[in-house]
Scaffold this active site. Structure first.
Site, short mmCIF file in Angstrom:
data_model
loop_
_atom_site.label_atom_id
_atom_site.label_comp_id
_atom_site.label_asym_id
_atom_site.label_seq_id
_atom_site.Cartn_x
_atom_site.Cartn_y
_atom_site.Cartn_z
N ALA A 57 0.80 -1.23 0.00
CA ALA A 57 0.00 0.00 0.00
C ALA A 57 0.84 1.29 0.00
O ALA A 57 0.67 2.15 -0.88
CB ALA A 57 -0.97 -0.03 1.18
N ASP A 238 -4.23 -2.37 3.88
CA ASP A 238 -4.35 -1.63 2.63
C ASP A 238 -5.35 -0.49 2.75
O ASP A 238 -5.29 0.50 2.02
CB ASP A 238 -4.74 -2.56 1.49
CG ASP A 238 -3.53 -3.37 1.08
OD1 ASP A 238 -3.24 -4.38 1.74
OD2 ASP A 238 -2.85 -2.98 0.11
N ASN A 248 -6.96 -6.09 4.17
CA ASN A 248 -5.56 -6.49 3.97
C ASN A 248 -5.55 -7.74 3.09
O ASN A 248 -6.60 -8.27 2.71
CB ASN A 248 -4.86 -6.74 5.31
CG ASN A 248 -3.36 -6.92 5.13
OD1 ASN A 248 -2.71 -6.12 4.45
ND2 ASN A 248 -2.79 -7.96 5.68
N LYS A 249 -4.37 -8.22 2.78
CA LYS A 249 -4.21 -9.37 1.89
C LYS A 249 -5.15 -10.51 2.25
O LYS A 249 -5.30 -10.84 3.41
CB LYS A 249 -2.74 -9.83 1.94
CG LYS A 249 -2.40 -11.05 1.10
CD LYS A 249 -2.79 -10.89 -0.36
CE LYS A 249 -2.19 -9.69 -1.03
NZ LYS A 249 -2.84 -9.36 -2.33
O1 MRU Z 1 -1.35 -7.26 -3.33
P1 MRU Z 1 -0.22 -6.68 -2.54
O2 MRU Z 1 1.00 -7.53 -2.56
O3 MRU Z 1 0.04 -5.25 -2.90
O4 MRU Z 1 -0.77 -6.70 -1.05
C1 MRU Z 1 0.01 -6.14 -0.02
C2 MRU Z 1 -0.62 -6.29 1.31
O5 MRU Z 1 -1.70 -6.79 1.45
C3 MRU Z 1 0.12 -5.70 2.47
O6 MRU Z 1 -0.19 -6.40 3.63
C4 MRU Z 1 -0.32 -4.24 2.61
O7 MRU Z 1 -0.10 -3.52 1.45
C5 MRU Z 1 0.24 -3.54 3.76
S1 MRU Z 1 1.97 -3.67 4.00
C6 MRU Z 1 2.73 -2.37 3.40
#
Ligand code: MRU
Length: 346
Positions: A57, A238, A248-249
């Site tokens: 993010a 995110d 989040n992921k």
């Molecule tokens: O799809 P991505 O790899 O961009 O997902 C990233 C995540 O879900 C992280 O946990 C999130 O961006 C926060 S960490 C900086």
């Protein structure tokens, strides 16, 4: 254009602006190859964000900010270039609010600048966002390590380190700080199917940092938490809604449920640039749905029948009630809810 960098040691630099050019480590090639991409304008930055060469993010926000600045540089019609760049970059990915927020900040700075000053103003704003996120990473590391001072074994998901945010990252910055303080026995890293950010990127970073770690398949994590021996789960975010719900992921929500059932903290770490007061609750957060081919294959190798229908949400939403604490650069919200989040932002 690309350049291969020496591998093996040293800090991971996911994104760098060398004064005139923007370079990004192509994260789709990690951990096998460390290769930088040169990004020459908004379209190239947007494409790199969409295919996850640049991800995480805070990092996509910073990259997009430079993308707008690059588009303006040398363009005889900076206002048209600004319009074009912002429109393209703002929607490159929908879930992390950092992206739209950074683009809007650069746009406002360029619009406020005098005629002929737009490009310099955009670049100054991009640099400022970059500096702010770098400083936020250090502050989060300290706050999170204070909060988890008694934790010896942590479980984490996806990649939240220097590849996901400027500085040392978000959740992984806390892990690194605990390791620096000599408090950590080790980390369990979930692989994060379908794109394996945990297996490819977190393992790469933990190995670089010399932090003891074991990789687990996502489905093993809840059972391992129930079995004991894990002191806390720590993840990034995110988008955080005004009521504290966290996107989040994908796979974070099951970890939160398992943490609650197992009686251990579920800690979310992210800069305040990830908080979106415009979203009342998690139900209002747009969850990116990515290409089905990502599910039909793993690390590029197909493992199901071609054409199999799939669902591929890239993120899930964890209700605030399951989040023990939200660690930001401004401090820790605990319990997590509308009141504690507003207090952080005040
Ligand atoms: O799809 P991505 O790899 O961009 O997902 C990233 C995540 O879900 C992280 O946990 C999130 O961006 C926060 S960490 C900086």
């Amino acid at each position: 254009m690309s350049a291969t960098r020496p591998s093996g040691t040293g800090a991971v630099i996911a994104l760098r602006f060398d004064g005139s050019r923007l370079w990004a480590l192509d994260q789709t090639l990690l951990p096998w190859r460390e290769q930088e991409l040169e990004l020459r304008g908004a379209s190239e930055v947007a494409a790199a964000i969409k295919r996850l060469a640049i991800r995480g993010a805070p990092l996509i926000g910073v990259a997009a900010a430079y993308g707008v600045a690059l588009e303006l540089a040398g363009d005889p019609q900076p206002r048209a270039a600004l319009e074009r760049a912002c429109a393209e970059l703002r929607v490159a990915r929908p879930t992390a609010v950092n992206l739209a927020r950074a683009v809007d900040r650069v746009r406002a700075a360029a619009e406020a600048a005098g005629v002929g000053e737009e490009s310099a103003a955009a670049l100054a704003q991009a640099r400022e966002i970059h500096c702010e996120e770098t400083a936020a990473s250090e502050a989060m590391a300290a706050h999170g390590a204070d909060l988890l001072a008694g934790a010896r074994t942590l479980l984490t998901h996806c990649n939240t380190g220097a590849l996901a945010a400027p500085g040392r990252g978000t959740a992984l910055a806390v892990v690194a700080e605990l390791a620096d303080r000599g408090r950590l026995d080790g980390v369990l890293a979930c692989e994060a199917r379908p794109l394996l950010q945990g297996a490819r990127l977190t393992v790469f970073e933990l190995a670089r940092l010399g932090i003891a770690h074991e990789l687990v398949v996502d489905a093993a994590a809840p059972g391992l938490i129930a079995g004991g021996g894990i002191d806390a789960v720590i993840v990034g975010c995110d988008r955080v809604a005004a009521n504290g719900d966290v996107a989040n992921k994908v796979g974070s929500y099951p970890l939160a449920l398992a943490a609650r059932a197992g009686g251990i903290p579920f800690v979310v770490t992210g800069p305040t640039s990830t908080i979106d007061l415009g979203c009342g609750s998690g139900a209002e957060i747009t969850i990116e749905e990515r290409d089905a081919d990502e599910v039909r294959s793993a690390a590029g190798a197909p493992h199901t029948l071609p054409g199999t229908r799939c669902r591929n949400p890239a993120f899930d939403v964890t209700p605030a009630a399951l989040v023990t604490a939200l660690v930001t650069e401004r401090g820790v919200a605990q319990p997590v809810g509308a009141e504690s989040i507003l207090a952080l932002l005040r």
